[in-house]
Design a protein around this motif. Sequence first.
Motif, PDB file in Angstrom:
ATOM      1  N   GLU A   1       5.412   0.656 -14.911  1.00  0.00           N
ATOM      2  CA  GLU A   1       4.022   0.303 -14.647  1.00  0.00           C
ATOM      3  C   GLU A   1       3.655  -1.032 -15.288  1.00  0.00           C
ATOM      4  O   GLU A   1       2.897  -1.821 -14.709  1.00  0.00           O
ATOM      5  N   ARG A   2       4.195  -1.296 -16.490  1.00  0.00           N
ATOM      6  CA  ARG A   2       3.901  -2.570 -17.151  1.00  0.00           C
ATOM      7  C   ARG A   2       4.407  -3.760 -16.343  1.00  0.00           C
ATOM      8  O   ARG A   2       3.868  -4.857 -16.427  1.00  0.00           O
ATOM      9  N   HIS A   3       5.430  -3.506 -15.562  1.00  0.00           N
ATOM     10  CA  HIS A   3       5.993  -4.576 -14.737  1.00  0.00           C
ATOM     11  C   HIS A   3       5.609  -4.411 -13.264  1.00  0.00           C
ATOM     12  O   HIS A   3       6.267  -4.973 -12.373  1.00  0.00           O
ATOM     13  N   ASP A   4       4.520  -3.646 -13.037  1.00  0.00           N
ATOM     14  CA  ASP A   4       3.961  -3.474 -11.691  1.00  0.00           C
ATOM     15  C   ASP A   4       4.992  -2.949 -10.690  1.00  0.00           C
ATOM     16  O   ASP A   4       5.093  -3.414  -9.560  1.00  0.00           O
ATOM     17  N   ARG A   5       5.757  -1.948 -11.117  1.00  0.00           N
ATOM     18  CA  ARG A   5       6.707  -1.308 -10.229  1.00  0.00           C
ATOM     19  C   ARG A   5       6.450   0.196 -10.218  1.00  0.00           C
ATOM     20  O   ARG A   5       6.126   0.778 -11.245  1.00  0.00           O
ATOM     21  N   TYR A   6       6.610   0.791  -9.045  1.00  0.00           N
ATOM     22  CA  TYR A   6       6.394   2.231  -8.897  1.00  0.00           C
ATOM     23  C   TYR A   6       7.580   2.903  -8.204  1.00  0.00           C
ATOM     24  O   TYR A   6       7.456   4.019  -7.715  1.00  0.00           O
TER      25      TYR A   6
ATOM     26  N   ALA B   1       4.626  -3.627  -1.644  1.00  0.00           N
ATOM     27  CA  ALA B   1       3.569  -2.917  -0.920  1.00  0.00           C
ATOM     28  C   ALA B   1       3.071  -1.708  -1.707  1.00  0.00           C
ATOM     29  O   ALA B   1       1.859  -1.478  -1.816  1.00  0.00           O
ATOM     30  N   ILE B   2       3.987  -0.926  -2.271  1.00  0.00           N
ATOM     31  CA  ILE B   2       3.593   0.274  -3.007  1.00  0.00           C
ATOM     32  C   ILE B   2       2.842  -0.099  -4.277  1.00  0.00           C
ATOM     33  O   ILE B   2       1.859   0.551  -4.652  1.00  0.00           O
TER      34      ILE B   2
ATOM     35  N   VAL C   1      -4.362   2.794  -0.347  1.00  0.00           N
ATOM     36  CA  VAL C   1      -3.141   3.610  -0.358  1.00  0.00           C
ATOM     37  C   VAL C   1      -2.873   4.176   1.033  1.00  0.00           C
ATOM     38  O   VAL C   1      -1.747   4.106   1.543  1.00  0.00           O
ATOM     39  N   MET C   2      -3.891   4.748   1.673  1.00  0.00           N
ATOM     40  CA  MET C   2      -3.692   5.380   2.970  1.00  0.00           C
ATOM     41  C   MET C   2      -3.332   4.346   4.044  1.00  0.00           C
ATOM     42  O   MET C   2      -2.447   4.595   4.877  1.00  0.00           O
ATOM     43  N   VAL C   3      -3.989   3.186   4.025  1.00  0.00           N
ATOM     44  CA  VAL C   3      -3.694   2.155   5.028  1.00  0.00           C
ATOM     45  C   VAL C   3      -2.267   1.661   4.875  1.00  0.00           C
ATOM     46  O   VAL C   3      -1.510   1.560   5.849  1.00  0.00           O
ATOM     47  N   ILE C   4      -1.875   1.350   3.645  1.00  0.00           N
ATOM     48  CA  ILE C   4      -0.550   0.773   3.408  1.00  0.00           C
ATOM     49  C   ILE C   4       0.545   1.807   3.637  1.00  0.00           C
ATOM     50  O   ILE C   4       1.595   1.505   4.222  1.00  0.00           O
ATOM     51  N   PHE C   5       0.319   3.051   3.224  1.00  0.00           N
ATOM     52  CA  PHE C   5       1.325   4.082   3.463  1.00  0.00           C
ATOM     53  C   PHE C   5       1.438   4.412   4.947  1.00  0.00           C
ATOM     54  O   PHE C   5       2.521   4.762   5.429  1.00  0.00           O
ATOM     55  N   THR C   6       0.345   4.314   5.687  1.00  0.00           N
ATOM     56  CA  THR C   6       0.412   4.518   7.137  1.00  0.00           C
ATOM     57  C   THR C   6       1.283   3.443   7.780  1.00  0.00           C
ATOM     58  O   THR C   6       2.124   3.740   8.643  1.00  0.00           O
ATOM     59  N   ALA C   7       1.093   2.194   7.348  1.00  0.00           N
ATOM     60  CA  ALA C   7       1.925   1.104   7.872  1.00  0.00           C
ATOM     61  C   ALA C   7       3.391   1.335   7.527  1.00  0.00           C
ATOM     62  O   ALA C   7       4.291   1.118   8.341  1.00  0.00           O
TER      63      ALA C   7
END
Length: 417
Positions: A370-375, A163-164, A175-181
């Motif tokens: 970031e290269r592996h789409d992780r945060y 999700a992040i 970002v705001m919609v997903i973080f709200t969820a």
Amino acid sequence: FSSANPRASVLKVMAVAAIAFLGGLILNVMPCVLPVLSIKLTSVLKATGQTRQMTRNGFLFSALGVLTFVWALAAALVFLQWIGVSVGWGIQFQNPVFVTLMFMVIAVFAANLLGAFEITLPAALQDRLGASSARAGYISDFGTGLLAAILATPCSAPFLGTAITFALAGTPLDVMVIFTALGLGLALPYLVIAARPELVTRMPRPGRWMLLVRILLGGLLLATAAWLLFVLVGVAGARVAAFISALTAVFIIAASIPRANRWARRAVLSACVLLAIFGAGLISTPDRTIAAVDAMSHWQDFDPLRIARYVSEGETVFVDVTADWCLTCKANKSLVLDKDPVRARLRGGSVIAMQADWTKPDDAIARFLERHDRYGIPFNIVFGPGAPSGIALPEILTPQAVLGALDAASMRSLVSE
């Protein structure tokens, strides 16, 4: 949202928001539950004996505190991303000032629960609030939710990484919609009790048992403070951590003196906080608490440039991105990575094990994520001749998942093992 197919984009964001909600809900039972549990139990304990409406309002304010932190975090991440700074889930724990303030707050709360002193709002603020104990209590409830959300962020739960990653790769609205969820999932325990206040009113009447519970919760908060102090050693250095501990002790002692001069007490308390912020922010000397690999260890220091070379030579590489402040990382290490058969496989010479310490900011690690789409972390990935691009593992490791990825990356069959 994408303008090419707005309906499809909305549906995709809603699907990811549902995943984020589930991730936030699971976050309530992750290894981070130790710091958060005492905060949530304190809310329930305080609600005992209140009216149904006061209980409902109190837990709604706690849920609002959770959402407020999540919204503030989302806004901060969007801003940092906009100015070109690498972002990630839980990165605020890389900041020594933030960790210092959290340590002091938790230590003071623990002392309060253990009876050293009572935390009350200043008289002027209470007068401004209309001398309403209910309204003052709601401010405390809001702060409880805020603190619980802050302490939950060092963990990355299943579904949370997906999700992040989607959110930070999208627009600010995404970002705001997903973080709200995500925040709603994290706040769900508060919302459930707000919807059913009788869950609290069915608790036993106040009595001596509440004193025992307060001592238990105070002990949990002391354990949380000890963990934060350990994190502070990693991000600021042992000397700074010792200095902050001494200032916190002075703060608690000054606050607990019953008949001290009010202005002298405020001066001492303010001086402790200011000196702590100064010490953490300006004289930090971070220690390598996790990745200081000695010659006897099977772990190598992280070097992303060597991974491709090792793979081209037919080697299998296991990468563990971890940090002092990541409790899920600690659980993975103690329950899976440091136990046979995984430990035997990593130490056996057929696998090159690399450990990346993200306790403090590190651009190389941030770019690798970031290269592996992780945060967020934990992040574990296996490279090898059978998987030159890597096989990413789930946030919660199991021996079967690790061994299976090692087999697939090294082109070995499970039968041959």
